[in-house]
Motif scaffolding. Structure first.
Motif, short mmCIF file in Angstrom:
data_model
loop_
_atom_site.label_atom_id
_atom_site.label_comp_id
_atom_site.label_asym_id
_atom_site.label_seq_id
_atom_site.Cartn_x
_atom_site.Cartn_y
_atom_site.Cartn_z
N TRP A 236 0.85 -1.21 0.00
CA TRP A 236 0.00 0.00 0.00
C TRP A 236 0.88 1.25 0.00
O TRP A 236 0.63 2.20 -0.76
CB TRP A 236 -0.93 0.01 1.21
N CYS A 237 1.91 1.30 0.85
CA CYS A 237 2.79 2.47 0.90
C CYS A 237 3.46 2.72 -0.44
O CYS A 237 3.56 3.86 -0.90
CB CYS A 237 3.84 2.28 1.98
N ALA A 238 3.93 1.67 -1.08
CA ALA A 238 4.58 1.83 -2.38
C ALA A 238 3.59 2.27 -3.45
O ALA A 238 3.87 3.19 -4.23
CB ALA A 238 5.26 0.51 -2.79
N ALA A 239 2.44 1.63 -3.48
CA ALA A 239 1.47 1.90 -4.54
C ALA A 239 0.93 3.33 -4.48
O ALA A 239 0.59 3.92 -5.51
CB ALA A 239 0.31 0.91 -4.46
N THR A 240 0.85 3.88 -3.29
CA THR A 240 0.30 5.23 -3.14
C THR A 240 1.34 6.32 -3.33
O THR A 240 0.99 7.51 -3.33
CB THR A 240 -0.36 5.39 -1.76
N ARG A 241 2.60 5.94 -3.54
CA ARG A 241 3.67 6.93 -3.72
C ARG A 241 4.70 6.41 -4.73
O ARG A 241 5.91 6.57 -4.55
CB ARG A 241 4.35 7.22 -2.37
N LEU A 242 4.23 5.84 -5.82
CA LEU A 242 5.12 5.17 -6.76
C LEU A 242 6.13 6.09 -7.44
O LEU A 242 7.15 5.62 -7.94
CB LEU A 242 4.30 4.45 -7.84
N ASP A 243 5.85 7.37 -7.47
CA ASP A 243 6.72 8.29 -8.20
C ASP A 243 7.60 9.13 -7.28
O ASP A 243 8.21 10.10 -7.74
CB ASP A 243 5.87 9.20 -9.11
N ASP A 244 7.67 8.78 -6.01
CA ASP A 244 8.51 9.56 -5.09
C ASP A 244 9.04 8.64 -4.00
O ASP A 244 8.40 8.45 -2.96
CB ASP A 244 7.69 10.70 -4.47
N LEU A 245 10.21 8.07 -4.23
CA LEU A 245 10.78 7.10 -3.29
C LEU A 245 11.04 7.72 -1.93
O LEU A 245 10.77 7.11 -0.89
CB LEU A 245 12.07 6.52 -3.87
N THR A 246 11.55 8.94 -1.90
CA THR A 246 11.86 9.57 -0.62
C THR A 246 10.61 9.73 0.23
O THR A 246 10.59 9.37 1.42
CB THR A 246 12.53 10.94 -0.85
N GLU A 247 9.55 10.28 -0.36
CA GLU A 247 8.31 10.46 0.39
C GLU A 247 7.72 9.11 0.80
O GLU A 247 7.14 8.98 1.89
CB GLU A 247 7.30 11.24 -0.44
N ALA A 248 7.86 8.12 -0.05
CA ALA A 248 7.33 6.80 0.28
C ALA A 248 8.03 6.23 1.52
O ALA A 248 7.39 5.61 2.38
CB ALA A 248 7.50 5.86 -0.91
N LEU A 249 9.34 6.42 1.61
CA LEU A 249 10.07 5.89 2.76
C LEU A 249 9.70 6.64 4.04
O LEU A 249 9.56 6.02 5.10
CB LEU A 249 11.58 5.96 2.50
N TRP A 250 9.55 7.95 3.96
CA TRP A 250 9.11 8.69 5.15
C TRP A 250 7.75 8.19 5.61
O TRP A 250 7.53 7.97 6.81
CB TRP A 250 9.03 10.18 4.84
N ALA A 251 6.82 8.02 4.68
CA ALA A 251 5.47 7.56 5.04
C ALA A 251 5.52 6.16 5.62
O ALA A 251 4.83 5.86 6.62
CB ALA A 251 4.57 7.60 3.81
N THR A 252 6.31 5.29 5.05
CA THR A 252 6.38 3.90 5.50
C THR A 252 6.89 3.81 6.93
O THR A 252 6.42 3.00 7.73
CB THR A 252 7.30 3.09 4.56
N ALA A 253 7.85 4.66 7.27
CA ALA A 253 8.46 4.62 8.60
C ALA A 253 7.56 5.17 9.70
O ALA A 253 7.76 4.85 10.88
CB ALA A 253 9.77 5.40 8.58
N LEU A 254 6.57 5.96 9.34
CA LEU A 254 5.81 6.72 10.33
C LEU A 254 5.20 5.89 11.46
O LEU A 254 5.31 6.26 12.63
CB LEU A 254 4.74 7.56 9.63
N PRO A 255 4.56 4.74 11.16
CA PRO A 255 3.93 3.99 12.26
C PRO A 255 4.90 3.14 13.08
O PRO A 255 4.51 2.54 14.07
CB PRO A 255 2.92 3.08 11.54
N GLY A 256 6.16 3.06 12.66
CA GLY A 256 7.10 2.17 13.34
C GLY A 256 6.99 0.76 12.80
O GLY A 256 6.74 0.53 11.63
N GLY A 257 7.17 -0.24 13.67
CA GLY A 257 7.11 -1.63 13.24
C GLY A 257 8.47 -2.12 12.77
O GLY A 257 9.51 -1.65 13.23
N ASP A 258 8.46 -3.06 11.83
CA ASP A 258 9.69 -3.63 11.29
C ASP A 258 10.16 -2.73 10.15
O ASP A 258 10.08 -3.07 8.97
CB ASP A 258 9.43 -5.05 10.80
N ILE A 259 10.70 -1.57 10.52
CA ILE A 259 10.87 -0.48 9.56
C ILE A 259 11.89 -0.80 8.48
O ILE A 259 11.72 -0.41 7.33
CB ILE A 259 11.22 0.84 10.27
#
Length: 297
Positions: A236-259
């Motif tokens: 889901w994180c990748a699909a919603t930000r496919l054209d911006d890797l940097t923003e995708a990584l920031w969003a993915t990290a936000l909830p924590g987990g197995d980052i």
């Protein structure tokens, strides 16, 4: 079939960056992670990558030598890479698996006896597989088959296999230029009837503008280190930000987990499409470089 070696290498570079970026958030309290991510406060380099990248390197090497997943060769490659550098944050069950394979035990016997014969349903097979999806991107049936074969070498559980298939298909579709709005549903249609598949179908109903913390509450974000609670969120994180890797990584990290793993998956999916375009120079300088042989592929 077109030669997708370049796309596979780009996926690997994105995976390694996501892995190294994600690893910087470990060993911090969850509330501190959320605050630091919101404020875009990065840890100083260097950023070493982990087992996610180490195993992806082994997989890409086997693909480059055999043009397919040669399972015995892959098992040996994993075991040799582990023996050369076992301090890459491997999961506890993988220590046992890779040591046993390195000592000459047959990988099917080793993997099937884990967890009382069920096999591991961890996210390890999914975290490393994006370059494979990019490699076989022109043939989705082959992506599914080869991803499942790559997973089986270390993870016998159907959920782990489904997770690997899902990430590989997502990476292939990304390379093919499928729009983000179509990607999750297309992936779900290729995944076996599993809990991974069920959560992917749930993900198709979540808005692209949703807060990643809300999405993680619905799908999981790797807290259980399982394919089930890792793969759907990362896709889901990748699909919603496919054209911006940097923003995708920031969003993915936000909830924590197995980052490191969620970010490695996201980096691999987007990397095969865009490479490292737009990634800040200081990120690239901080990330541990890949072995020189990758540049020669």
């Amino acid at each position: 079939m077109a030669d997708r070696t370049a796309a596979a290498v780009m996926a690997l570079r994105g995976l390694a960056l996501g892995d190294a970026f994600g690893e910087t958030w470990f060993f911090r309290p969850a509330d501190q992670v959320t605050t630091a991510v919101q404020e875009r406060r990065l840890k100083d380099g260097p950023w070493p990558w982990t087992d996610d990248t180490a195993m992806a390197l082994s997989l890409l090497r086997v693909l480059s030598e055999h043009r397919r997943v040669e399972q015995d060769a892959l098992a040996v490659a994993f075991a040799e890479s582990y023996a050369a550098d076992p301090y890459r944050s491997y999961g506890s069950s993988m220590h046992d698996v890779l040591i046993a394979i390195g000592q000459g035990e047959a990988w099917p016997e080793v993997t099937r006896r884990k967890f009382d014969g069920m096999g591991s349903w961890g996210n390890g097979a999914a975290m490393r597989v994006a370059p494979l999806g990019a490699w076989f991107a022109d043939d989705l049936d082959l992506v599914v088959t080869e991803a499942a074969r790559s997973a089986a070498v270390t993870h016998a559980h159907p959920e782990a296999v489904a997770g690997a298939v899902a990430v590989a298909v997502a990476a292939a579709l990304s390379v093919r230029g499928v729009p983000g709005g179509e990607l999750i549903e297309a992936v779900a249609g290729r995944v076996p009837d599993t809990e991974v598949g069920s959560r992917l179908r749930r993900a198709t109903k979540l808005a692209a503008t949703a807060d990643p913390r809300h999405v993680a509450g619905m799908l999981g974000c790797g807290m259980q280190i399982s394919a089930v609670d890792t793969v759907p969120y990362a896709i889901w994180c990748a699909a919603t930000r496919l054209d911006d890797l940097t923003e995708a990584l920031w969003a993915t990290a936000l909830p924590g987990g197995d980052i490191d793993t969620t970010c490695a998956i996201v980096g691999g999916i987007i990397g095969g499409r865009r490479g490292l375009a737009g990634v800040p120079a200081d990120w690239l300088a901080a990330c541990e470089p890949l072995p020189a042989w990758v540049d020669r592929l």
